[in-house]
Design a protein around this motif. Structure first.
Motif, PDB file in Angstrom:
ATOM      1  N   UNK A 167      51.487  99.960  74.106  1.00 39.20           N
ATOM      2  CA  UNK A 167      52.218  99.269  73.034  1.00 39.20           C
ATOM      3  C   UNK A 167      52.442  97.801  73.407  1.00 39.20           C
ATOM      4  N   UNK A 168      52.852  97.577  74.653  1.00 44.28           N
ATOM      5  CA  UNK A 168      53.100  96.208  75.114  1.00 44.28           C
ATOM      6  C   UNK A 168      51.827  95.372  75.058  1.00 44.28           C
ATOM      7  N   UNK A 169      50.703  95.965  75.491  1.00 36.45           N
ATOM      8  CA  UNK A 169      49.431  95.239  75.450  1.00 36.45           C
ATOM      9  C   UNK A 169      49.013  94.934  74.011  1.00 36.45           C
ATOM     10  N   UNK A 170      49.238  95.869  73.101  1.00 41.33           N
ATOM     11  CA  UNK A 170      48.883  95.640  71.704  1.00 41.33           C
ATOM     12  C   UNK A 170      49.707  94.486  71.118  1.00 41.33           C
ATOM     13  N   UNK A 183      54.084  78.345  63.155  1.00 41.43           N
ATOM     14  CA  UNK A 183      55.112  79.279  63.632  1.00 41.43           C
ATOM     15  C   UNK A 183      55.595  80.212  62.536  1.00 41.43           C
ATOM     16  N   UNK A 184      55.488  81.512  62.818  1.00 45.87           N
ATOM     17  CA  UNK A 184      55.797  82.524  61.814  1.00 45.87           C
ATOM     18  C   UNK A 184      56.469  83.714  62.482  1.00 45.87           C
ATOM     19  N   UNK A 185      57.105  84.540  61.679  1.00 47.68           N
ATOM     20  CA  UNK A 185      57.911  85.651  62.193  1.00 47.68           C
ATOM     21  C   UNK A 185      57.063  86.686  62.911  1.00 47.68           C
ATOM     22  N   UNK A 186      55.902  87.041  62.382  1.00 50.29           N
ATOM     23  CA  UNK A 186      55.054  88.067  62.992  1.00 50.29           C
ATOM     24  C   UNK A 186      54.667  87.686  64.417  1.00 50.29           C
ATOM     25  N   UNK A 187      54.172  86.477  64.584  1.00 51.22           N
ATOM     26  CA  UNK A 187      53.740  86.031  65.910  1.00 51.22           C
ATOM     27  C   UNK A 187      54.908  85.963  66.878  1.00 51.22           C
ATOM     28  N   UNK A 188      56.029  85.407  66.429  1.00 48.49           N
ATOM     29  CA  UNK A 188      57.194  85.270  67.306  1.00 48.49           C
ATOM     30  C   UNK A 188      57.709  86.641  67.741  1.00 48.49           C
ATOM     31  N   UNK A 189      57.793  87.588  66.814  1.00 49.58           N
ATOM     32  CA  UNK A 189      58.282  88.927  67.155  1.00 49.58           C
ATOM     33  C   UNK A 189      57.335  89.620  68.131  1.00 49.58           C
ATOM     34  N   UNK A 190      56.030  89.525  67.889  1.00 52.59           N
ATOM     35  CA  UNK A 190      55.063  90.187  68.777  1.00 52.59           C
ATOM     36  C   UNK A 190      55.098  89.586  70.179  1.00 52.59           C
ATOM     37  N   UNK A 191      55.130  88.261  70.284  1.00 51.17           N
ATOM     38  CA  UNK A 191      55.195  87.618  71.600  1.00 51.17           C
ATOM     39  C   UNK A 191      56.507  87.935  72.307  1.00 51.17           C
ATOM     40  N   UNK A 193      58.433  90.668  71.862  1.00 50.99           N
ATOM     41  CA  UNK A 193      58.440  92.068  72.296  1.00 50.99           C
ATOM     42  C   UNK A 193      57.447  92.308  73.420  1.00 50.99           C
ATOM     43  N   UNK A 194      56.387  91.510  73.492  1.00 48.09           N
ATOM     44  CA  UNK A 194      55.475  91.585  74.643  1.00 48.09           C
ATOM     45  C   UNK A 194      56.234  91.250  75.937  1.00 48.09           C
ATOM     46  N   UNK A 195      56.987  90.148  75.908  1.00 49.69           N
ATOM     47  CA  UNK A 195      57.788  89.771  77.081  1.00 49.69           C
ATOM     48  C   UNK A 195      58.829  90.836  77.398  1.00 49.69           C
ATOM     49  N   UNK A 196      59.460  91.368  76.345  1.00 54.48           N
ATOM     50  CA  UNK A 196      60.492  92.393  76.540  1.00 54.48           C
ATOM     51  C   UNK A 196      59.895  93.671  77.114  1.00 54.48           C
ATOM     52  N   UNK A 197      58.756  94.114  76.569  1.00 57.14           N
ATOM     53  CA  UNK A 197      58.126  95.338  77.072  1.00 57.14           C
ATOM     54  C   UNK A 197      57.715  95.219  78.522  1.00 57.14           C
ATOM     55  N   UNK A 418      62.792  82.049  73.293  1.00 57.48           N
ATOM     56  CA  UNK A 418      64.207  82.032  72.925  1.00 57.48           C
ATOM     57  C   UNK A 418      64.637  83.386  72.359  1.00 57.48           C
ATOM     58  N   UNK A 419      63.790  83.969  71.504  1.00 61.69           N
ATOM     59  CA  UNK A 419      64.113  85.269  70.913  1.00 61.69           C
ATOM     60  C   UNK A 419      64.161  86.358  71.975  1.00 61.69           C
ATOM     61  N   UNK A 420      63.219  86.333  72.912  1.00 61.35           N
ATOM     62  CA  UNK A 420      63.190  87.343  73.977  1.00 61.35           C
ATOM     63  C   UNK A 420      64.411  87.226  74.879  1.00 61.35           C
ATOM     64  N   UNK A 421      64.825  85.998  75.176  1.00 61.61           N
ATOM     65  CA  UNK A 421      66.032  85.803  75.981  1.00 61.61           C
ATOM     66  C   UNK A 421      67.259  86.356  75.261  1.00 61.61           C
ATOM     67  N   UNK A 422      67.378  86.037  73.966  1.00 63.14           N
ATOM     68  CA  UNK A 422      68.533  86.527  73.211  1.00 63.14           C
ATOM     69  C   UNK A 422      68.529  88.051  73.120  1.00 63.14           C
ATOM     70  N   UNK A 423      67.348  88.644  72.915  1.00 60.81           N
ATOM     71  CA  UNK A 423      67.211  90.094  72.831  1.00 60.81           C
ATOM     72  C   UNK A 423      67.644  90.757  74.142  1.00 60.81           C
TER      73      UNK A 423
END
Length: 560
Positions: A167-170, A183-191, A193-197, A418-423
């Motif tokens: 999942x993380x690799x995907x 810059x868009x929501x899809x790319x930011x969320x995927x990147x 969650x990649x860092x988070x995973x 920034x999103x990954x840090x906040x998450x």
């Protein structure tokens, strides 16, 4: 179609005529609710079951009205769920009658009772469960459960782990493949969650959670705590702001085995003491999108250097003002740099800046953190490489397609960071903070009865769910189980959760479980000084479990 009816206390909405009693129950919406609704487990049926009035039984109605109403219904449900969490939190705070000074007086009175071989009054601080607790028996059951879970691990745990890795690799492929876009929501969320995973899977790998279940012959034998992200493999396994060796000292050794003590690097009540004195929310909230590189990376690097320093060097540094348990942040480095710059620009006489607390230190410069934690090494080994790779080298090939693609990628990467840090801030910090959790003035031996007790009463779980739900929580919603048995797989924690709950219920030990939002609000109360964590009375400690150290005298005459 039925029309909505308004009343003094709320309104109800029903759409179309129900075909049966079950459908009538599903379509009945009331506001405000008389009791919190029972929410189903996270699944694909959540929207269909709650939004059936708008979607219809045979599928969505793609009329102009339904296209707007259906998403709005989902948003309203999400807001309603947050509202219920906040309302439950406020009710929980109002139900606590004892204020901080009164709690301290009760602890003193309780300690006096036990010192005189008396018994503490039932109900004081909610400590009545300690009176009848058979701590060795409780610890034996917890330890035996851990051994059973460890013996059950096998191919299922391995398959589950690789599923999360895939999942993380995907997410990484999807985010990297679209980062050239505006810059868009899809790319930011995927990147993000990649860092988070990568972050939370590394967390469990570094504890040895997959040393047994992931076979070396599977071609992925590097998922082992002894070799994962070590040396050059950092670039392939876990490339983040934190140096893997520093994480091992900071988290795996100190945090897990010094939980909520002064030696715990993650002890938030101490780390945010300045915010507690001012009562301001600015520092805790401002840290959310930056905490990994402003606090976590420097502080873990400090713990690594302290563990490598000789005792004589540490003693000399402490004599000159070094606090080994104080948080070490980029803010602190910046303040020290400004002070040094001010001294240099004023041309202050060096004799005025000597540390003259005792004659042996004369001739030395005043203390600077760089004497223990080399700032140059911090940037060259931990912060610098990740900064250069993530935001320069990674998007650099897009320059061949044009500058706009490169800068779009940098923008997406920065927003995702920034999103990954906040998450991670939202998930990681509240696990051990709250006015219903305990702090300690003593240290205990690993895997002792006191260790298992502290793992339970100084940790809080979040609500459990399916793999997607737990992925978003990083499996830290099983924090109690993880602190009892750090070297188990993620799937083992899910198996052990109901059994550990039964053990705690049997022995009367508090088992705390809340939503992540409730715990975050409770954490903010502690770090801003509106609430305090509970101090575990030392007179109730089991003496043979304590570690002999300066200032800590085990009380062999006190036991449960």
């Amino acid at each position: 179609m039925a029309v909505s009816s308004l009343g003094q206390r709320g309104f109800s909405l029903a759409v179309a005529a129900p075909r049966n009693e079950q459908e009538q129950h599903q379509r009945q919406w009331q506001w405000p609710p008389s009791a919190p609704p029972t929410l189903p487990p996270p699944s694909h049926s959540f929207v269909s079951s709650h939004c059936s009035p708008f979607l219809g039984s045979s599928g969505p109605r793609w009329g102009s009205t339904s296209r707007c109403v259906a998403p709005a219904a989902v948003v309203v449900l999400a807001m309603h769920r947050v509202h219920l969490s906040c309302r439950a939190y406020r009710a929980q705070r109002q139900s606590r009658q004892l204020q901080h000074p009164e709690r301290r007086r009760h602890v003193v009175a309780l300690a006096a009772h036990w010192t005189d071989r008396g018994s503490p009054s039932p109900g004081v601080l909610g400590l009545e469960w300690m009176e009848s607790l058979d701590l060795p028996a409780f610890a034996r059951e917890v330890q035996d459960l851990g051994e059973r879970l460890r013996a059950q691990e096998g191919p299922e745990d391995q398959a589950h782990f690789f599923q999360l890795v895939n999942w993380t690799h995907f997410l990484a492929l999807l985010g990297l493949g679209t980062m050239w876009m505006t810059p868009n929501l899809l790319t930011v969320v995927c990147l993000s969650l990649w860092t988070w995973g990568t972050f939370f899977t590394t967390h469990f790998i570094s504890h040895g959670g997959y040393n047994r279940s992931v076979a070396a012959g599977a071609g992925r034998g590097h998922y082992n705590s002894r070799g994962f992200a070590v040396d050059s493999r950092r670039w392939l396994d876990w490339f983040d702001w934190i140096l893997p060796e520093a994480w091992n000292v900071h988290h795996n050794r100190k945090h897990h085995y010094r939980l909520n003590e002064d030696a715990d690097p993650d002890f938030l009540e101490r780390n945010f003491a300045s915010s507690a004195s001012s009562g301001s929310l600015v520092a805790p909230l401002l840290a959310m999108p930056f905490w990994k590189w402003v606090w976590l990376s420097p502080n873990s690097f400090k713990e690594l250097k302290v563990s490598q320093a000789r005792s004589s060097e540490l003693s000399s540094a402490e004599a000159r003002g070094f606090e080994r348990h104080a948080p070490f942040t980029l803010q602190r480095l910046a303040l020290e740099a400004l002070e040094a710059l001010g001294d240099w620009t004023r041309g202050a006489d060096s004799a005025e800046r000597l540390h003259d607390s005792n004659n042996n230190n004369k001739g030395e410069r005043p203390f600077s953190s760089s004497s223990v934690v080399p700032v140059r090494e911090l940037f060259l080994e931990a912060l610098g490489p990740y900064l250069l790779w993530r935001f320069v080298v990674l998007p650099l090939p897009l320059l061949l397609a044009g500058p706009s693609f490169f800068f779009n990628a940098v923008g997406n990467l920065v927003l995702a960071e920034l999103a990954s840090n906040a998450h991670s801030y939202l998930i990681v910090l509240p696990n051990h903070t709250g006015n219903d959790l305990y702090r300690y003035g003593t240290s205990c031996k690993p895997k002792s009865p006191t260790f298992y007790l502290r793992s339970v009463i100084s940790s809080a779980n979040y609500f459990a769910g399916d793999d997607v739900h737990d992925f978003l929580h990083g499996w830290l919603n099983y924090q109690i189980e993880h602190h009892c048995w750090p070297d188990l797989s993620m799937l083992s924690y899910r198996r052990g959760r109901p059994e550990l709950q039964k053990i705690c219920e049997k022995h009367g030990v508090p088992y705390i479980e809340d939503s992540v939002f409730t715990r975050f609000l409770m954490t903010l109360d502690v770090v801003t000084g509106k609430a305090e964590m509970r101090t575990f009375p030392e007179v109730l400690e089991r003496g043979e479990d304590l570690v002999q150290s300066a200032g800590t005298r085990p009380r062999s005459d006190c036991s449960f």
